[in-house]
Design a protein around this motif. Structure first.
Motif: not given
Length: 177
Positions: A121-126, A128-133, A138-142
């Motif tokens: 999650k911390s890697e994903i939050l880093a 910069s592309d908002e749509s990719k983030r 969403e994939k991680l939460n699934a």
């Protein structure tokens, strides 16, 4: 929310709506309405669905936890039911443990999962592309929801007795898969 859980567990078990209807004795149209959130099942119908899926009905229940009192209420109920231990640490924190090997094993696995989840999650939050983030979150939460479904939908989650005084009891279950 109940409808989403019914669908998730039905799919987890590999059942169609028709199969679940046949196993539970509930009309397939009614199952469909539950899953879509158009209707909510009555307690006896939810029990029949849970039984058909090989689950304990408690997996469908939602707990509205908003206050410290809500958390305390759950902890007191847990303490009344299972062998729960509390131990203070030197830095004034409290260690909560279950004196049950199966619960300890589960918590070890949950801890490992949470550590991986938080790192990803911390890697994903880093990103910069908002749509990719957002897509990655969403994939991680699934993945997290699937992990929870698997944990609650397995023998440990639904059929292993951990109530005080049952440490040496065995429970016979049947596999629906």
């Amino acid at each position: 929310m109940v409808g989403k859980k019914i669908r998730a567990y039905r799919e987890f078990r590999g059942f169609s709506q028709k199969q679940l209807a046949e196993l539970s004795g509930i009309n397939v149209g009614t199952i469909r309405k539950y899953e879509l959130g158009i209707r909510n099942p009555k307690p006896d119908q939810l029990e029949r669905i849970a039984t058909a899926l090989g689950l304990n009905v408690s997996v469908f229940l939602d707990f509205n936890i908003e206050t410290v009192g809500d958390v305390l209420s759950l902890l007191f109920a847990i303490d009344d039911s299972v062998n729960l231990s509390l131990k203070p640490t030197e830095d004034q924190k409290i260690i909560l443990t279950f004196d049950n090997p199966m619960m300890q094993d589960f918590f070890r696995k949950w801890c490992q999962f949470k550590n991986v989840y938080e790192k990803e999650k911390s890697e994903i939050l880093a990103i910069s592309d908002e749509s990719k983030r957002q897509e990655q979150l969403e994939k991680l939460n699934a993945t997290q929801e699937e992990w929870k479904l698997r944990a609650m939908g397995t023998t440990i989650g639904c059929h292993t007795v951990v109530k005080k005084g049952t440490e040496n009891n065995t429970v016979k279950t049947h596999d629906l898969t």
